[in-house]
Design an enzyme around this catalytic site. Structure first.
Site, short mmCIF file in Angstrom:
data_model
loop_
_atom_site.label_atom_id
_atom_site.label_comp_id
_atom_site.label_asym_id
_atom_site.label_seq_id
_atom_site.Cartn_x
_atom_site.Cartn_y
_atom_site.Cartn_z
N ASP A 8 0.88 -1.16 0.00
CA ASP A 8 0.00 0.00 0.00
C ASP A 8 0.93 1.22 0.00
O ASP A 8 2.09 1.12 0.40
CB ASP A 8 -0.88 -0.03 1.25
CG ASP A 8 -1.75 1.19 1.40
OD1 ASP A 8 -2.34 1.63 0.39
OD2 ASP A 8 -1.83 1.72 2.52
N ASP A 10 0.08 5.06 0.97
CA ASP A 10 -0.06 5.97 2.10
C ASP A 10 -0.12 5.19 3.42
O ASP A 10 -1.00 4.37 3.62
CB ASP A 10 -1.32 6.83 1.93
CG ASP A 10 -1.26 7.66 0.66
OD1 ASP A 10 -0.23 8.31 0.43
OD2 ASP A 10 -2.25 7.65 -0.10
#
Length: 178
Positions: A8, A10
Site C-alpha cells: 500500500d 499511504d
C-alpha cells in the site's frame, strides 16, 4: 511465475498526511527502503497498490498523481531499489462530482488492482506478500489469494475480521519476508 511484495502507499511507503499528491508533503516511512531491499534480495518484485480517492474528490488530478509517482520511483531507484509497477484506483463510490465517482472492481477492499498486476506481470499470488495499514488492504489481499498478509497497526481501526500478521512497524514486518 514471479513473486511480488505488494505495498500500500499511504501509511506504508509514505506517512499518511491525507491525500498526499506533492513531493513536498511526501515523507518516507522509516524502514521502507530497508524492507524493500530485503524483499528484492529475496527475489520479490515490488508493486504498489493504492487507492487514490483524492482524484475522485477533486483534490488533485491523475497527472499530479503520476508526477509524484515518477518522483517516488526515482527516489527508490537512487537507493538501488526497482519498483516494478504502481496500480492505483482513482474512484470513490460516494464522494466526488466527476467521472471517478463510481463503484468499481479496483478500489480496495476489492482485489481488482492485485489481479491486474498478477495478469500483467505473471505473479504467483500464493508466493507473494501484501503489506498494508488498513483492514481493507488485508481484505483485498485475501480476496486475491495472497496468504502472507502483514497489517502494520496504525491510526486505523482493526476489527480483527481478517487474518494477517499484525506488526507495529516496518522493521517488525521484515521478519515475515522469506
Amino acid at each position: 511465475m514471479s513473486k511480488a511484495l505488494f505495498l500500500d502507499r499511504d501509511g506504508i511507503i509514505n506517512l499518511d498526511h491525507g491525500y498526499v499528491f506533492q513531493k513536498e508533503n511526501f515523507d518516507f516511512v522509516e524502514g521502507i527502503f530497508e524492507l524493500c531491499r530485503l524483499a528484492a534480495d529475496k527475489g520479490y518484485e515490488i508493486i504498489v497498490i493504492t487507492n487514490q480517492a483524492g482524484i475522485a474528490r477533486g483534490y488533485y488530478q491523475i497527472a499530479d498523481f503520476e508526477t509524484l509517482t515518477q518522483w517516488m520511483k526515482l527516489e527508490f531507484k537512487h537507493k538501488g531499489i526497482y519498483i516494478k509497477d504502481v496500480f492505483y484506483c482513482p474512484h470513490h463510490p460516494t464522494k466526488g462530482n466527476n467521472e471517478y465517482r463510481m463503484e468499481c472492481q479496483c478500489r480496495k477492499p476489492k482485489p481488482g488492482m492485485i489481479l491486474s498486476a498478477q495478469e500483467k506481470h505473471g505473479i504467483d499470488l500464493k508466493q507473494s506478500i501484501f503489506i498494508g495499514d488498513k483492514v481493507s488492504d488485508m481484505q483485498a489481499a485475501e480476496a486475491a489469494g495472497i496468504h502472507n498478509r502483514i497489517l502494520v497497526t496504525s491510526q486505523y481501526d482493526d476489527d480483527g475480521s481478517t487474518q494477517a500478521h499484525r506488526v507495529a512497524d516496518l522493521k517488525a514486518a521484515m521478519s515475515f519476508i522469506d
